[in-house]
Structure formats: structure tokens, C-alpha cells
Design an enzyme around this catalytic site. Structure first.
Site, PDB file in Angstrom:
ATOM      1  NE  ARG A 160     -21.315  31.318  -9.493  1.00 31.52           N
ATOM      2  CZ  ARG A 160     -20.157  30.675  -9.619  1.00 31.52           C
ATOM      3  NH1 ARG A 160     -19.095  31.285 -10.064  1.00 31.52           N
ATOM      4  NH2 ARG A 160     -20.059  29.408  -9.283  1.00 31.52           N
ATOM      5  CE1 TYR A 199     -26.294  24.323 -12.552  1.00 35.50           C
ATOM      6  CE2 TYR A 199     -25.294  25.253 -10.572  1.00 35.50           C
ATOM      7  CZ  TYR A 199     -25.602  24.159 -11.361  1.00 35.50           C
ATOM      8  OH  TYR A 199     -25.221  22.896 -10.952  1.00 35.50           O
ATOM      9  CB  SER A 211     -11.788  19.248 -16.350  1.00 34.30           C
ATOM     10  OG  SER A 211     -12.659  20.312 -16.095  1.00 34.30           O
ATOM     11  CG  ASP A 243     -15.094  32.208  -8.076  1.00 34.25           C
ATOM     12  OD1 ASP A 243     -15.762  31.301  -8.596  1.00 34.25           O
ATOM     13  OD2 ASP A 243     -13.962  32.042  -7.592  1.00 34.25           O
TER      14      ASP A 243
HETATM   15  N1  LIG Z   1     -20.584  17.956 -11.322  1.00 38.74           N
HETATM   16  C1  LIG Z   1     -20.758  18.717 -10.256  1.00 38.74           C
HETATM   17  O1  LIG Z   1     -19.783  19.042  -9.566  1.00 38.74           O
HETATM   18  C2  LIG Z   1     -22.140  19.163  -9.848  1.00 38.74           C
HETATM   19  C3  LIG Z   1     -22.249  19.979  -8.714  1.00 38.74           C
HETATM   20  C4  LIG Z   1     -23.511  20.394  -8.319  1.00 38.74           C
HETATM   21  C5  LIG Z   1     -24.633  19.994  -9.008  1.00 38.74           C
HETATM   22  N2  LIG Z   1     -24.491  19.217 -10.112  1.00 38.74           N
HETATM   23  C6  LIG Z   1     -25.730  18.854 -10.828  1.00 38.74           C
HETATM   24  O2  LIG Z   1     -25.688  17.518 -11.262  1.00 38.74           O
HETATM   25  C7  LIG Z   1     -26.315  17.398 -12.537  1.00 38.74           C
HETATM   26  C8  LIG Z   1     -25.358  16.735 -13.514  1.00 38.74           C
HETATM   27  O3  LIG Z   1     -24.186  17.532 -13.627  1.00 38.74           O
HETATM   28  P1  LIG Z   1     -22.946  17.090 -14.516  1.00 38.74           P
HETATM   29  O4  LIG Z   1     -21.730  17.551 -13.832  1.00 38.74           O
HETATM   30  O5  LIG Z   1     -23.082  15.683 -14.904  1.00 38.74           O
HETATM   31  O6  LIG Z   1     -23.153  18.052 -15.769  1.00 38.74           O
HETATM   32  P2  LIG Z   1     -23.208  17.726 -17.328  1.00 38.74           P
HETATM   33  O7  LIG Z   1     -23.310  19.027 -18.034  1.00 38.74           O
HETATM   34  O8  LIG Z   1     -22.102  16.806 -17.697  1.00 38.74           O
HETATM   35  O9  LIG Z   1     -24.562  16.927 -17.446  1.00 38.74           O
HETATM   36  C9  LIG Z   1     -25.812  17.520 -17.604  1.00 38.74           C
HETATM   37  C10 LIG Z   1     -26.566  16.718 -18.655  1.00 38.74           C
HETATM   38  O10 LIG Z   1     -27.868  17.280 -18.816  1.00 38.74           O
HETATM   39  C11 LIG Z   1     -28.138  17.381 -20.213  1.00 38.74           C
HETATM   40  N3  LIG Z   1     -29.110  18.456 -20.405  1.00 38.74           N
HETATM   41  C12 LIG Z   1     -28.919  19.789 -20.227  1.00 38.74           C
HETATM   42  N4  LIG Z   1     -30.052  20.457 -20.495  1.00 38.74           N
HETATM   43  C13 LIG Z   1     -30.987  19.520 -20.819  1.00 38.74           C
HETATM   44  C14 LIG Z   1     -32.351  19.577 -21.198  1.00 38.74           C
HETATM   45  N5  LIG Z   1     -33.006  20.756 -21.279  1.00 38.74           N
HETATM   46  N6  LIG Z   1     -32.992  18.425 -21.490  1.00 38.74           N
HETATM   47  C15 LIG Z   1     -32.341  17.244 -21.418  1.00 38.74           C
HETATM   48  N7  LIG Z   1     -31.048  17.116 -21.077  1.00 38.74           N
HETATM   49  C16 LIG Z   1     -30.387  18.251 -20.763  1.00 38.74           C
HETATM   50  C17 LIG Z   1     -26.795  17.652 -20.847  1.00 38.74           C
HETATM   51  O11 LIG Z   1     -26.738  17.359 -22.222  1.00 38.74           O
HETATM   52  C18 LIG Z   1     -25.891  16.740 -20.025  1.00 38.74           C
HETATM   53  O12 LIG Z   1     -25.823  15.441 -20.549  1.00 38.74           O
HETATM   54  C19 LIG Z   1     -26.733  18.797 -12.949  1.00 38.74           C
HETATM   55  O13 LIG Z   1     -28.091  18.976 -12.654  1.00 38.74           O
HETATM   56  C20 LIG Z   1     -25.888  19.691 -12.088  1.00 38.74           C
HETATM   57  O14 LIG Z   1     -26.507  20.915 -11.840  1.00 38.74           O
HETATM   58  C21 LIG Z   1     -23.262  18.802 -10.552  1.00 38.74           C
END
Ligand SMILES: NC(=O)c1ccc[n+]([C@@H]2O[C@H](COP(=O)([O-])OP(=O)(O)OC[C@H]3O[C@@H](n4cnc5c(N)ncnc54)[C@H](O)[C@@H]3O)[C@@H](O)[C@H]2O)c1
Length: 320
Positions: free
Chosen positions: A149, A152, A196, A280
Site C-alpha cells: 500500500r 499510495y 461498491s 489492512d
Molecule cells: N473516494 C475515497 O474514499 C477517497 C478517500 C481518500 C482519498 N481520496 C482521494 O480523492 C481523489 C479522488 O478519488 P476518487 O475516489 O474519485 O478516485 P477515482 O479513481 O475515481 O478518481 C481519480 C481520477 O484521477 C484520474 N487520474 C489518475 N491518475 C492520473 C494522472 N496521472 N493524470 C491525470 N489523471 C489521473 C483517474 O482517471 C480518475 O478519473 C484521489 O486523489 C484519492 O486519493 C478518495
């Protein structure tokens, strides 16, 4: 401050704007009258998530990878680009770290040149497998630097470091938001995230897979609450940089979640137990005192209400 008070005609860049959270953010910014530039390489996101915005003259979609520099003129940057689910971020771990680190450097460079305010979508994963519950922002975390992990977790930690170094060194106007588990419509159906996963399994009548004994706990924030928090943070006074936890402190065991999903979907699926994956965390819950005090933000949507919306979305998209 009220999230709807963001001023009109601001040029706002959303990286990762075609993803789950990014697409909801773009919806809200367009509704507020902003000029939105959505940048995405479609690694995990899709055009489908933003198809409702493509006809808006205020919306522009660019295919671009944030690990390469981007030259545009903007007033605000929301940096969300990064695959968020373990299945996706572990598929190409080197690219995951690059996206967080090089992506942060490129977007911070852009913010420096354009004098834009910039918000980083960080994560509760910076706390790793925490020794204290709930986690306040002052807690430094317990991350395995060499685990699967880490690409990330450490990528996001390094991005936070870069944000604060740009703030200290160049007085950049930064905001760092630590997002806890968020769910809602437009989550990927097959990305292994627990909400999901359970909904899709329940709707398809397949066994619900529980990892470990199901007694590990999580907090679940509905996407609309999360986006409220993100907009409020972006509009907070310059002296408030964060990091700030945004999540729902309501704590549920994974087993409770599975049972709620089964009830709300009227599913006959059984529950199947599997071994816990490496690193985890046993428990994860935000301390949201800082968000309450500094932003006046608290989540409003109950898990049950949020699950109903999410189930309705998956029912429609999975064509069951
Ligand atoms: N959903 C959650 O529970 C959660 C929790 C903690 C942090 N986050 C953070 O929030 C952000 C969005 O998460 P999400 O759940 O919408 O995930 P997601 O995977 O649906 O969205 C991430 C987006 O970034 C794009 N992407 C990835 N690498 C890229 C790159 N190199 N250049 C351009 N675009 C790129 C992907 O295509 C995608 O559209 C992320 O940074 C994630 O780490 C989300």
C-alpha cells in the site's frame, strides 16, 4: 462559509475530474457558475462521469497525465488525480507514486506561476494502521514504507510534504484535505472498495465477501457531504491550510455494513469470509473537530440514506 458562495467566473482546474469524487465536484462548480477545466488521463475515471457537463460552455475536458507539466491559466486548483482504490493503485505502483509526487510538483508549479489557490486531496491512509482512534490531524501515522500500500500512502504523504514546503518556501495558498472513506453514485462497480463491492454483490445475488472476521470498523462519508467539505475548505481564510480530516465519524463494522446492504437491497446473498489482506487497518475513524471548528462543517447524510442513493445508482447502471 457557505459552499454556494464561491464566486462566479472563477477559472477552476480539477485534476482527476472525470473520477468518482472529481465528477461530483465538477457538477457543483458548474452549478455555482465557475469556469471548469477538467483534466484526466482516464486511468480510472471516464467521460461518462462528466457527460452531463459536456454541453456546458463553462466546462472543458482535457486528456492529460498530471505527471507531465500543464500550462493553463487558472484561479483555483483542486488536485484529485490519483487512483484511489487498492486494486487500481497497486496495478501500476510506480505510476501511482509518480502521480502523487510528480503530479503534486507539477500542480504546485502551476499554482506558483498563476498565483492560484491549490487544494490537495490527501487521504486518511497517511495515518497508515493507526495506534490511536479516532485520528486527529496531529497524529503522524504508522505506515509500512515497503508494503504494497506504500505506493499510495507514501505518495500521498510526500505530496503533503511538498504542499507544506511550497507554502513555507513560496507562501503558496494551500489547502490539504485528508479524505476518509467516501461512497456514492459513480463509484466504480469493480474496484474492490467495500461499499461498491457489497452493493454489486447483493444486487447480483452473489455471496458478499467479508475479509477477516468483519469486526474491523470503517467510517463512511456520503459524497455530497464530502464535496461540501471540499468547497468549504477551498473557500476558507488563507491562514487555514489544514491538514483537515473530512469524513463521517459514524463507525460501523464491516459486518454491520454488509447486513445493512442486504436489508436495503432485499438481497438473498449469503456472507462469505476471506483472509484479511496485507496492511489492512483494523479501525479507521476521523476526528473531525478541526473541520467543525475551522469550517463549520459536519456530515449530514446518514449511512442508510446514502446507501439508498448509491444502491439506486448501481441498480440503474448495472441494468439488473
Ligand atoms: N473516494 C475515497 O474514499 C477517497 C478517500 C481518500 C482519498 N481520496 C482521494 O480523492 C481523489 C479522488 O478519488 P476518487 O475516489 O474519485 O478516485 P477515482 O479513481 O475515481 O478518481 C481519480 C481520477 O484521477 C484520474 N487520474 C489518475 N491518475 C492520473 C494522472 N496521472 N493524470 C491525470 N489523471 C489521473 C483517474 O482517471 C480518475 O478519473 C484521489 O486523489 C484519492 O486519493 C478518495
Amino acid at each position: 462559509m457557505n459552499p454556494s458562495s464561491a464566486s462566479s467566473y472563477e477559472r477552476v482546474l480539477v485534476t482527476g475530474g472525470a473520477g468518482f469524487l472529481g465528477s461530483h465536484l465538477c457538477d457543483r462548480l458548474i452549478a455555482q457558475g465557475c469556469d471548469v477545466l477538467c483534466v484526466d488521463n482516464f486511468y480510472t475515471g471516464s467521460k461518462h462521469n462528466v457527460h452531463q457537463l459536456l454541453r456546458s460552455p463553462n466546462f472543458e475536458l482535457i486528456r492529460h497525465d498530471v505527471t507531465f507539466p500543464l500550462y493553463v491559466e487558472v484561479d483555483k486548483i483542486f488536485n484529485l488525480a490519483c487512483p484511489a482504490s487498492p486494486i487500481h493503485y497497486q496495478r501500476d505502483p510506480v505510476q501511482t507514486t509518480k502521480t502523487s509526487v510528480h503530479g503534486a510538483i507539477n500542480m504546485l508549479g502551476l499554482a506558483k506561476r498563476t498565483h492560484a489557490r491549490i487544494l490537495q486531496a490527501s487521504t486518511s491512509e497517511v495515518y497508515g494502521d493507526p495506534e490511536i482512534h479516532p485520528q486527529p490531524e496531529e497524529y503522524w501515522g504508522r505506515v509500512n514504507t515497503i508494503g504494497v500500500r506504500a505506493c499510495y500512502d507514501e505518495g500521498k504523504r510526500c505530496a503533503e510534504t511538498l504542499f507544506f514546503d511550497y507554502w513555507r518556501q513560496y507562501r503558496l495558498d494551500i489547502k490539504v484535505m485528508r479524505i476518509f472513506n467516501t461512497y456514492g453514485p459513480r463509484m466504480h462497480p469493480n474496484d474492490g472498495r467495500v461499499v461498491s463491492n457489497f452493493i454489486v454483490q447483493a444486487l447480483r445475488g452473489r455471496p458478499i465477501t467479508l475479509y477477516g472476521d468483519g469486526q474491523q470498523t470503517r467510517s463512511f462519508c456520503y459524497v455530497d457531504d464530502l464535496i461540501d467539505g471540499m468547497l468549504q475548505l477551498m473557500d476558507s481564510p488563507p491562514e487555514f491550510t489544514g491538514p483537515v480530516n473530512i469524513g463521517n465519524p459514524g463507525e460501523f463494522t464491516i459486518r454491520e455494513l454488509a447486513e445493512m446492504v442486504l436489508r436495503l437491497t432485499n438481497s438473498k446473498s449469503t456472507i462469505e469470509f476471506k483472509p484479511l489482506p496485507q496492511d489492512d487497518p483494523r479501525q479507521r475513524r476521523p476526528d473531525i473537530t478541526a473541520a467543525k471548528t475551522n469550517l463549520g462543517w459536519t456530515p449530514k447524510i446518514s449511512l442508510e440514506d446514502g446507501l439508498r442513493e448509491t444502491i439506486a445508482y448501481f441498480r440503474a447502471t448495472l441494468e439488473l
